[in-house]
Enzyme design. Structure first.
Site: not given
Length: 544
Positions: A129, A135-136, A229, A232, A276, A319
């Site tokens: 996505r 964000e956050h 980002g 995955s 996500d 990561n």
């Protein structure tokens, strides 16, 4: 309509699919293809005997008057197992990426046979996505606005009679792994690729309280750039959860699956929210989604037709599970929520998220920004000051509030984190409102919100990096109305809103200015810089 209640199953032997009010995409062919697609026309999403088709759950095959084995409806597409075979023509039409997916599935099938000496029984797909804005803030309880991308995780699966999980990856960088299905151990200290599969597997196992699980052979193929980002890792967790559900033949709605996968990803040590996993299951082609939490729900957001969203990779990888940046931000938001609650005489010990403070006070986001300015100071807080404000000991702070990998943090920037969260939550709602009202200067207005979001991520949340800032500046210089980091940050990708007529020159100029001049490269090149559109959510393909 019937309420969705069951999971997947296989086609009854000897049954012939009856399309009813749906029609097949592509004609029957003699080519050796083993999965078909049925398109359900019309907006009511009914048909196929008395089987109700909804976008909210995984539907059982062969229910009602129709023996057509429905395996779940996404953007009006039902995946079915057909008698006979469908050629690759079935993967054409409205879904432009279907021929590519068809080729990947065939290749995956061949590699599976080469690896395990057998044919997969089914395949599962879960997309990555891009978060357009918000964000956050999902782990703070606030709505976000992502869309699925066409890049995804694919897993070919064969249940086996042993109790062994055999995991392999088409990418030689990721070594094979095997373990007992009844003794899954996830090492938080090592974010190895197979641990993300184990998260999804264990989440389903624990949800149903199962102890005697069958084994399976799995071959994973992903084309989402890792640590970019674009989610995955969560796509792999979701894929594994759906794989496990399908093998077990258990029943869950998409919302339930998303919630389980969001919770189970924390086994690897990342204290994320649920964005996500939610978009991976709830996405629909052609629309972004406003994802809201508690309860989890998704609302369509129609993006402007005159603009394109472009993803650009900074070529800096980050990561989440391998660093403490992410969990420190989660902890800072939790502490900010508790100090704000204490300042307003709320039961701070019961408050975990910044959204809960707003909900208990029943005030607007704008008012929360003013309360933050009054109650918190811009200077960093030490652990001792936090303890003094809350009236607790350092031992209580470490054992009851801080996570294991944040117990040695010496400063907490509570004011800055709260300011970002409340302002970003407001930008998400403004973004959705502009999309609904569709003013003439819509693209410009949306771009301004994205620009504001990046500034806040960079300055208040401090989750950017020099390469992301440079890439954002280049994207704006060459025609983006707005550009911002997307995903956790500290590397990864930017997302930009670009007028459609400027797309070719935008791509060429950004490629030259960022990738060629600095000798940055990711292979293949198309993973570095590409236009994207809202894609569909998780799917299951059955072998005939």
């Amino acid at each position: 309509m019937h309420s969705p209640s069951r999971g997947f199953a296989t086609t009854p032997k000897g049954s012939a699919p009856t399309p009813s009010s749906c029609e097949t995409v592509g004609a029957l062919a003699t080519k050796p293809s083993n999965w078909g697609i049925v398109e359900c026309r019309g907006s009511q999403r009914k048909g196929l005997g008395n089987l109700a088709l909804t976008s909210n759950s995984f539907q059982p095959p062969g229910q009602g008057n129709s023996p057509l084995p429905c395996l779940g409806l996404w953007n009006h597409f039902v995946l079915v197992k057909v008698r006979g075979s469908l050629g690759r023509e079935a993967f054409r039409g409205d879904k432009a990426d279907m021929p590519v997916l068809y080729d990947r599935l065939l290749k995956l099938k061949e590699m599976f046979n080469s690896k395990f000496g057998s044919i997969p029984k089914f395949y599962v797909r879960a997309p990555g996505r891009v978060n357009i804005i918000g964000e956050h803030i999902d782990y703070c309880g606030y709505s976000v606005l992502p869309m699925a991308v066409e890049q995804d995780m694919l897993i070919a699966v064969e249940p086996v009679k042993t109790h062994t999980l055999q995991l392999a990856n088409t990418n030689p960088l990721y070594p094979d792994f095997s373990t007992s299905a009844n003794n899954v151990q996830i090492d938080k200290t090592k974010p190895l690729w197979h641990n993300y599969f184990l998260c999804g597997f264990k989440g389903i196992q624990e949800h149903f309280g199962l102890s005697d699980l069958t084994g399976m052979n799995c071959l994973v193929d992903g084309n989402i750039p890792p640590s970019s980002g674009l989610s995955s890792s969560s796509a792999l967790v979701c894929c594994a959860g759906l794989v496990t559900l399908t093998v077990l033949g258990m029943n869950l709605s998409k919302v339930e699956l998303a919630e389980i996968c969001a919770k189970s990803e924390r086994y690897i040590g990342t204290e994320g929210g649920g964005m996500d996993q939610s978009i991976s299951f709830l996405a629909e082609e052609g629309t972004a989604k406003l994802i809201e939490f508690s309860p989890l729900r998704a609302t369509d957001v129609k993006l402007p037709s005159g603009a394109v969203f472009v993803i650009a990779h900074s070529c800096v990888e980050m990561n989440k599970a391998a660093t403490s940046h992410f969990n420190i931000r989660v902890t800072e938001c939790r502490l900010a929520a508790k100090l704000l609650a204490k300042s307003k005489s709320l039961p701070w010990d019961k408050v975990l998220r910044l959204e809960e403070v707003q909900a208990r006070l029943r005030v607007s986001l704008e008012e929360m920004l003013l309360i933050t300015e009054d109650a918190l100071h811009p200077e960093p807080y030490s652990p001792e000051e936090v303890c003094s404000c809350l009236g607790i000991s350092l031992q209580e702070l470490r054992t009851q509030i801080l996570s294991p990998n944040t117990q040695d943090v010496l400063i907490f920037k509570l004011y800055q984190r709260a300011k970002h969260v409340y302002s970003e939550a407001a930008r998400v709602l403004q973004f959705k409102k502009i999309c609904e009202e569709a003013p003439d200067n819509m693209v410009q207005l949306l771009g301004e919100l994205m620009n504001q979001s990046h500034v806040s991520c960079r300055d208040m949340y401090e989750c950017s990096c020099p390469e992301l800032d440079q890439l954002v500046d280049i994207c704006r210089k060459f025609g983006a109305q707005g550009s911002r980091l997307t995903g956790a940050g500290w590397g990864g990708c930017t997302v930009s809103i670009v007028p459609a007529d400027k797309l070719p020159s935008f791509l060429a100029n950004v490629h030259e200015a960022y990738y060629q001049r600095s000798d940055r490269s990711l292979a293949p090149e198309k993973q570095s810089l590409f236009a994207t559109k809202p894609g569909g959510g998780a799917l299951v393909f059955l072998e005939a």
